[in-house]
Design a protein around this motif. Structure first.
Motif, mmCIF file in Angstrom:
data_model
loop_
_atom_site.group_PDB
_atom_site.id
_atom_site.type_symbol
_atom_site.label_atom_id
_atom_site.label_comp_id
_atom_site.label_asym_id
_atom_site.label_seq_id
_atom_site.Cartn_x
_atom_site.Cartn_y
_atom_site.Cartn_z
ATOM 1 N N PRO A 158 0.708 -1.229 0.041
ATOM 2 C CA PRO A 158 -0.109 -0.016 0.129
ATOM 3 C C PRO A 158 1.116 1.180 0.090
ATOM 4 N N SER A 159 0.316 2.376 -0.313
ATOM 5 C CA SER A 159 1.155 3.741 0.272
ATOM 6 C C SER A 159 1.435 3.793 1.635
ATOM 7 N N MET A 187 -3.511 7.811 -6.370
ATOM 8 C CA MET A 187 -3.400 6.709 -5.268
ATOM 9 C C MET A 187 -4.206 5.902 -5.425
ATOM 10 N N GLU A 188 -5.474 6.434 -5.521
ATOM 11 C CA GLU A 188 -6.623 5.791 -5.630
ATOM 12 C C GLU A 188 -6.703 4.668 -6.981
ATOM 13 N N SER A 226 -5.631 8.617 5.447
ATOM 14 C CA SER A 226 -6.726 7.483 5.466
ATOM 15 C C SER A 226 -6.364 6.557 4.322
ATOM 16 N N ARG A 227 -5.288 6.894 3.307
ATOM 17 C CA ARG A 227 -5.143 6.271 2.327
ATOM 18 C C ARG A 227 -3.667 5.612 2.418
ATOM 19 N N ALA A 228 -2.907 5.810 3.379
ATOM 20 C CA ALA A 228 -1.371 5.413 3.631
ATOM 21 C C ALA A 228 -1.473 4.912 4.809
ATOM 22 N N GLN A 229 -0.556 4.061 4.923
ATOM 23 C CA GLN A 229 -0.137 3.564 6.210
ATOM 24 C C GLN A 229 1.092 4.086 6.931
ATOM 25 N N ALA A 262 -7.119 13.063 4.682
ATOM 26 C CA ALA A 262 -7.699 12.390 3.556
ATOM 27 C C ALA A 262 -6.529 11.637 2.862
ATOM 28 N N LEU A 263 -5.268 12.280 3.140
ATOM 29 C CA LEU A 263 -3.947 11.134 2.653
ATOM 30 C C LEU A 263 -3.742 10.178 3.744
ATOM 31 N N LEU A 311 -4.374 12.251 -4.238
ATOM 32 C CA LEU A 311 -5.172 11.151 -3.941
ATOM 33 C C LEU A 311 -5.900 10.417 -5.055
#
Length: 436
Positions: free
Chosen positions: A55-56, A134-135, A159-162, A156-157, A131
């Motif tokens: 993942p990102s 990435m999506e 929530s899409r990256a660990q 928002a960023l 975003l």
């Protein structure tokens, strides 16, 4: 090595001209030092790679711990093109070119790992620009930051990256790095044991800084191995990582505050010294120390705040470095003083109730009546003058008429507040007697 967009190889400099840090860059993830907690077989990155799902990511950690190196190796391990940009030097135009190149690769079946150094330097709009890419899988984003992502990156960023935390290199990891450098140089560094220990301290957990120091040592013409004193005279100690407006600033003041609250004068003096030696403004420390006296000691020792104000005034008269000793004395006093947050708790409770009740007026019997109209309205009617009452206490109701009496202040049996506890209980009994 690749250019900005990861497609065109750039010429490699001669090996002897490359910095030692570049020549020693790990060729595989299992060669990375000091980050086993994220790279081990059962650690997050190990499990992700084993599952074939990357993942990102956001790498959060101090300088010189391998953020860039790990990102490069992740690109190799996941068969993606590695592209590196810096948020300091890149703008919207550069980002657009990076995304367009990544889309072209994606159409040709090639993925892109985009490594963004100092990602927290991008503003909200620029961070939002990542975003959609990435999506839709155009890029796997790996951002690197030395600042707390919770404060510096958009939700928002995040929530899409660990987020993975990379640690400063400990003495064992730095010693291993020295051994690798000596193997690369094909000779031992001219250092005695105490000098080796001093070299590790100078690096302060930064692997890149350590390798730069090693290069300086290797270039020296020395007949005999150096001891720690000689090494210290020849090399500049790396400045401690400290940003007076960043995360390290708040971490250290938190450590000082909690050491005082925990009645540990030695730890408190250590954190005070850390901040002062890093260049912290002593006036900021004077303000925060005074705040500690009010918040964590309060009336358990009424002299604590006076100590802080006197230390502050002494610093203003003497300046640095002499005046800083007064701050140190105040910190010791606070750490050893009896602790109570009863006043702080009472204040916060009163503030909550004040906001909740809005503009509820005082009861009329405690209002002044300077005019006839106000007297006719009942202002001051029935007020009991406490000095005329038995025991100098009337026990009247001073909250708004439609509000029950509240008890905010609950002093503990510590320090001077033992006496305050007795007074609170005494007046409570008298109040009950008057009201009955």
């Amino acid at each position: 090595m690749s250019d900005l967009f990861g497609d065109t190889p750039s010429p490699e400099p001669a090996a002897r001209d490359r910095p030692l840090a570049d020549r020693l860059r790990p060729a595989a993830l299992d060669e990375v030092i000091g980050q086993e907690h994220v790279l081990g077989a059962d650690a997050p990155l190990g499990l992700m790679l084993d599952a074939g799902a990357l993942p990102s990511l956001i790498f959060w950690g101090p300088p010189g711990v391998g953020k860039t190196t790990i990102a490069r190796l992740l690109a190799d391990a996941s068969d993606r093109t590695f592209v590196q940009i810096s948020a300091i030097f890149s703008g919207v135009a550069e980002l657009r070119k990076v995304f367009d190149a990544a889309k072209t690769r994606a159409r040709n079946g090639q993925g892109t790992l985009l490594f963004v150094d100092e990602i927290h330097r991008f503003n909200k709009a620029q961070q939002d620009g990542f975003l959609p890419h990435m999506e839709d899988g155009t890029i796997v984003l790996v951002g690197a930051t030395t600042e707390n992502p919770s404060f510096e990156l958009n939700s928002a960023l995040l929530s899409r990256a660990q987020v993975l935390v990379l640690r400063r290199l400990d003495a064992r990891a730095l010693a291993e790095l020295i051994a690798r450098a000596e193997a690369m140089l094909a000779r031992a560094l001219p250092l005695k044991d105490d000098a080796r220990a001093a070299l590790i301290e100078m690096a302060d957990g930064d692997g890149r800084a350590l390798l730069n120091l090693i290069e300086q040592i290797a270039a020296m013409k020395i007949a005999e191995p150096m001891d720690a004193a000689t090494l210290g005279a020849r090399l500049q100690r790396r400045a401690a990582t400290y940003d007076k407006s960043g995360d390290g600033h708040y971490n250290l003041i938190s450590a000082l505050h909690k050491s005082v609250r925990g009645s540990d004068p030695d730890a408190a003096m250590y954190w005070l010294a850390r901040m002062l030696s890093a260049g912290e403004d002593p006036r900021f420390l004077a303000r925060r120390i005074t705040r500690m006296a009010v918040e964590d000691i309060g009336l358990a020792d009424p002299g604590a705040m006076r100590q802080c104000l006197d230390a502050w005034a002494t610093y203003e008269r003497l300046g640095s470095p002499e005046g800083e000793l007064a701050l140190g004395q105040a910190v010791i006093y606070l750490a050893l003083a009896p602790k109570s947050n009863a006043g702080y708790v009472a204040y916060k409770a009163a503030m909550r109730l004040a906001k909740k009740t809005g503009s509820a007026p005082p009861p009329k019997h405690i209002l002044n009546a300077p005019t006839a109209l106000m007297k006719d309205e009942g202002y001051g009617d029935g007020y009991a003058y406490d000095h005329d009452a038995e025991d100098g206490f009337s026990g009247q109701h001073y909250f708004p008429d439609d509000m029950e009496r509240e008890a905010f202040y609950d002093p503990p049996e510590r320090g001077f507040e033992r006496d305050m506890r007795k007074r609170v209980d005494y007046f409570a009994k008298l109040r009950a007697k008057r009201q009955s």
